[in-house]
Design a protein around this motif. Structure first.
Motif, PDB file in Angstrom:
ATOM      1  N   ALA A   2       0.855  -1.186   0.000  1.00 12.37           N
ATOM      2  CA  ALA A   2       0.000   0.000   0.000  1.00 12.37           C
ATOM      3  C   ALA A   2       0.895   1.242   0.000  1.00 12.37           C
ATOM      4  N   VAL A   3       0.525   2.211  -0.831  1.00 11.03           N
ATOM      5  CA  VAL A   3       1.309   3.446  -0.965  1.00 11.03           C
ATOM      6  C   VAL A   3       0.344   4.627  -1.000  1.00 11.03           C
ATOM      7  N   ASN A  45       0.322 -15.183  -2.082  1.00  4.69           N
ATOM      8  CA  ASN A  45       0.020 -16.594  -1.854  1.00  4.69           C
ATOM      9  C   ASN A  45      -0.883 -17.137  -2.961  1.00  4.69           C
ATOM     10  N   PHE A  46      -0.687 -16.603  -4.177  1.00 12.02           N
ATOM     11  CA  PHE A  46      -1.391 -17.022  -5.387  1.00 12.02           C
ATOM     12  C   PHE A  46      -2.902 -16.805  -5.328  1.00 12.02           C
ATOM     13  N   ARG A  47      -3.305 -15.810  -4.525  1.00 12.90           N
ATOM     14  CA  ARG A  47      -4.704 -15.389  -4.520  1.00 12.90           C
ATOM     15  C   ARG A  47      -4.946 -14.485  -5.725  1.00 12.90           C
ATOM     16  N   ILE A 106      -6.541  -7.063  -3.302  1.00 12.68           N
ATOM     17  CA  ILE A 106      -6.779  -5.622  -3.281  1.00 12.68           C
ATOM     18  C   ILE A 106      -8.003  -5.292  -2.418  1.00 12.68           C
ATOM     19  N   GLU A 107      -9.062  -6.050  -2.585  1.00 19.66           N
ATOM     20  CA  GLU A 107     -10.276  -5.846  -1.794  1.00 19.66           C
ATOM     21  C   GLU A 107      -9.984  -5.983  -0.297  1.00 19.66           C
ATOM     22  N   ILE A 157      -2.249   0.627  -4.372  1.00 21.23           N
ATOM     23  CA  ILE A 157      -1.640  -0.676  -4.112  1.00 21.23           C
ATOM     24  C   ILE A 157      -0.782  -1.031  -5.317  1.00 21.23           C
ATOM     25  N   ILE A 158       0.469  -1.336  -5.027  1.00 18.75           N
ATOM     26  CA  ILE A 158       1.414  -1.725  -6.074  1.00 18.75           C
ATOM     27  C   ILE A 158       1.844  -3.169  -5.824  1.00 18.75           C
TER      28      ILE A 158
END
Length: 124
Positions: free
Chosen positions: A14-15, A48-50, A56-57, A67-68
């Motif tokens: 998060a930025v 974790n491959f989500r 992001i949600e 979000i980067i």
């Protein structure tokens, strides 16, 4: 989960947006190396491959702004170390360190990771 990461696993950060902290963004709208500076270790959420949308949600419940993402392989390319450090807020919390003994990423590492970062979500 454990401290074993696949090179293709995504890490999300998060930025704050440019409207809040300009130093994290370049004039062309890309991420600045300043967004990768943290003396305690760079806090990230491991994918974790989500699905990107799900990560992001979930992150937006706790963080305001942008979000980067990077991959573990991109971190390894600059000799950065990814450490799994679950927190009370998130079982996915991890950190990117400059080395095994130094949490702060070097200027060169920050510059390269900023160039590689992908903007996943932008909130103005």
């Amino acid at each position: 989960m454990n401290n074993t990461f696949s090179d293709c696993e995504k890490l999300y950060r998060a930025v704050f947006p440019a409207s809040y902290i300009q130093m994290f963004w370049k004039k062309d709208g890309t991420i600045s190396s300043a967004a990768f500076s943290d003396r305690e270790g760079l806090s990230v959420e491991r994918g974790n491959f989500r699905d990107d949308k799900n990560v992001i949600e979930e992150m937006r419940k706790f963080f305001k702004g942008c979000i980067i993402s990077l991959t573990v392989g991109q971190c390894k390319t600059v000799d950065a170390v990814v450490k799994y450090k679950p927190s009370s807020r998130s079982e996915y919390h991890s950190e990117i360190h400059g080395s095994e003994t130094t949490p702060l990423l070097s200027k060169s590492q920050r510059k390269h990771l900023a160039a590689d970062a992908k903007i996943e979500y932008y909130e103005a």
